[in-house]
Design an enzyme around this catalytic site. Structure first.
Site, PDB file in Angstrom:
ATOM      1  N   CYS A 326     -55.952  -3.173 -10.710  1.00 27.42           N
ATOM      2  CA  CYS A 326     -56.999  -2.400 -11.181  1.00 27.42           C
ATOM      3  C   CYS A 326     -57.100  -0.817 -10.906  1.00 27.42           C
ATOM      4  O   CYS A 326     -57.702  -0.033 -11.375  1.00 27.42           O
ATOM      5  CB  CYS A 326     -58.296  -2.974 -10.415  1.00 27.42           C
TER       6      CYS A 326
HETATM    7  N1  PMP Z   1     -62.660  -7.322  -5.332  1.00 24.19           N
HETATM    8  C1  PMP Z   1     -61.730  -7.740  -4.798  1.00 24.19           C
HETATM    9  C2  PMP Z   1     -61.166  -7.741  -3.358  1.00 24.19           C
HETATM   10  C3  PMP Z   1     -60.430  -7.868  -5.867  1.00 24.19           C
HETATM   11  O1  PMP Z   1     -59.430  -8.153  -5.570  1.00 24.19           O
HETATM   12  C4  PMP Z   1     -60.932  -7.587  -7.345  1.00 24.19           C
HETATM   13  C5  PMP Z   1     -59.845  -7.516  -8.232  1.00 24.19           C
HETATM   14  N2  PMP Z   1     -59.276  -9.222  -8.727  1.00 24.19           N
HETATM   15  C6  PMP Z   1     -62.196  -7.201  -7.485  1.00 24.19           C
HETATM   16  C7  PMP Z   1     -63.031  -7.226  -6.674  1.00 24.19           C
HETATM   17  C8  PMP Z   1     -62.707  -7.122  -8.911  1.00 24.19           C
HETATM   18  O2  PMP Z   1     -62.321  -8.249  -9.671  1.00 24.19           O
HETATM   19  P1  PMP Z   1     -62.946  -8.279 -11.265  1.00 24.19           P
HETATM   20  O3  PMP Z   1     -61.889  -7.238 -11.824  1.00 24.19           O
HETATM   21  O4  PMP Z   1     -62.452  -9.534 -11.872  1.00 24.19           O
HETATM   22  O5  PMP Z   1     -64.296  -7.894 -11.717  1.00 24.19           O
END
Ligand code: PMP
Length: 389
Positions: A326
């Site tokens: 991300c």
């Molecule tokens: N919190 C944590 C600890 C993550 O590792 C992630 C990414 N998988 C997220 C939140 C956000 O997840 P998403 O992109 O599926 O919304």
């Protein structure tokens, strides 16, 4: 060429049993849960069943405490922004850590703009927050503590029970982002005194586009998505019925299989870590050797540029990651690695391998065969290497 997927933290495959459970909700049972006819009734029932499956996975007792969202990021936003803005009259201080995911960090920054005070607790070399410091930071004005159960990047699992004991004693609401932890390690919101918890469907082998926020009874948030009042008014919008059914089925499978899968992946993880550390000079582990997610190996190599390592691995068929998917778009060194005290240049040389249930020992061995040669070649080419390696 063979294809090996060691980048589960970025995206998980969907379990075939989950896909099967979902399929009839795309074709036969197409009803909207708000409708009164039998299609609507079936949709409502199926969502209720998914709530039941989810509470079993996280140790909650009341299915009404689950609010389905579109993704973990939305659940984190709802917990942070929704709770703080709704409860502003109780206080304006929020405590989080310096290694949270951006979906916690950025809502915190937004709340600061709205006048909230946010404390970002430092972490030690392995990524643990200091419990004593947390206790000291909780003042009369503190309304919310948000700490990730486990870090998706370095795998560190926080002592959540100790954290929950303190927040409960001090009567402060505790939110845990369990996106990375859920389905990997046993969770129990009641034993841990967690008031709100974020979970993600895809991270438990469910479909993308679904997440959930557990909200203990009595905890209230201001909704961020306003509309028809679905999800008890906390998250409007027609429910993603097939997705929610899929998340529910994924939760059921996780309850049954998590323990065995964890044992298998832990053995692979430890083999990866110990072999790399013993066979490749100038390599280090990021995070704690044992108190880490069973599927997470985050390694660091002197004089290596992480992106080059990822591309070289891709050329031999191995998908891995250099940091949290991300944030990797920014090319900045990971804020998590910086927060655990790794200098930026060294943080760039990190390799994140995250395993999943379809990985085999043979794949682990393949990566372990390929990696030393790749690291050696990259070091030979690197201007950072002192006098060649
Ligand atoms: N919190 C944590 C600890 C993550 O590792 C992630 C990414 N998988 C997220 C939140 C956000 O997840 P998403 O992109 O599926 O919304």
């Amino acid at each position: 060429m063979r294809k090996i997927y060691f980048d589960h933290a970025s995206a998980y495959p969907v379990d075939s049993r989950v896909l099967e459970a979902m399929s009839e909700y795309y074709s036969t049972w197409i009803g909207n849960p708000s409708s009164v006819h039998s299609f609507g009734v079936e949709a409502r029932k199926s969502i209720g069943k998914a709530r039941e499956s989810l509470i079993r996975l996280i140790g909650a007792s009341d299915p009404e405490e689950i609010i389905f969202t579109s993704v973990a990021t939305e659940a984190n936003n709802l917990a942070l922004i929704g709770y703080s803005t709704r409860n502003r009259r109780k206080g304006t201080k929020i405590i989080t850590s310096s290694i949270e995911h951006m979906s916690v960090m950025n809502p915190c920054k937004y709340l600061q703009k709205l006048g909230f005070k946010v404390t970002y607790l430092p972490v030690d070399r392995e990524g643990f927050i200091d419990i004593g410091r947390l206790e000291e930071e909780i003042t009369q004005d503190t309304i919310l503590v948000s700490i990730a159960y486990a870090n998706g990047e370095i795998g560190t699992i926080q002592p959540m029970r100790e954290i929950g004991k303190i927040t409960r004693e001090k009567e402060v609401v505790l939110h845990a982002d369990a996106t990375a932890a859920c389905g990997k390690i046993p969770l129990d919101v009641q034993d841990d005194n967690i008031d709100m918890m974020t979970v993600s469907s895809n991270d438990i082998y469910g479909p993308k586009g679904v997440g959930a926020l557990y909200m203990r009874r009595g905890v209230t948030v201001a909704p961020l998505v306003l509309g028809g009042g679905q999800e008890r008014g906390y998250r409007s919008g027609s429910e993603n019925v097939p997705g929610i059914v899929g998340m529910g089925r994924a939760a059921e499978i996780a309850v049954e299989e998590m323990e065995d899968e964890g044992k298998k992946l832990k053995a692979f993880r430890d083999k990866l870590i110990s072999t790399v550390l013993s066979e490749i000079g100038g390599s280090y582990l990021n995070g704690h050797p044992k108190k880490r997610l069973p599927n997470n190996a985050n390694l660091r190599f002197d004089y290596i540029e992480g992106e080059a390592l990822i591309l070289s691995l891709d050329m031999v068929g191995v998908a891995a990651s250099s940091s949290s998917a991300c944030t990797s778009k920014t090319l900045e060194p990971s804020h998590v690695l910086i927060a655990i005290g790794i200098p930026p240049a060294e943080a760039q040389g990190s390799l994140l391998l995250t395993l999943g249930k379809s990985n085999t020992e043979e794949e682990v061995d393949y990566v372990l065969r390929e990696l030393p040669g790749i690291v050696k070649r990259l070091r030979e080419m690197s201007p950072l290497t002192p006098g060649g390696v």
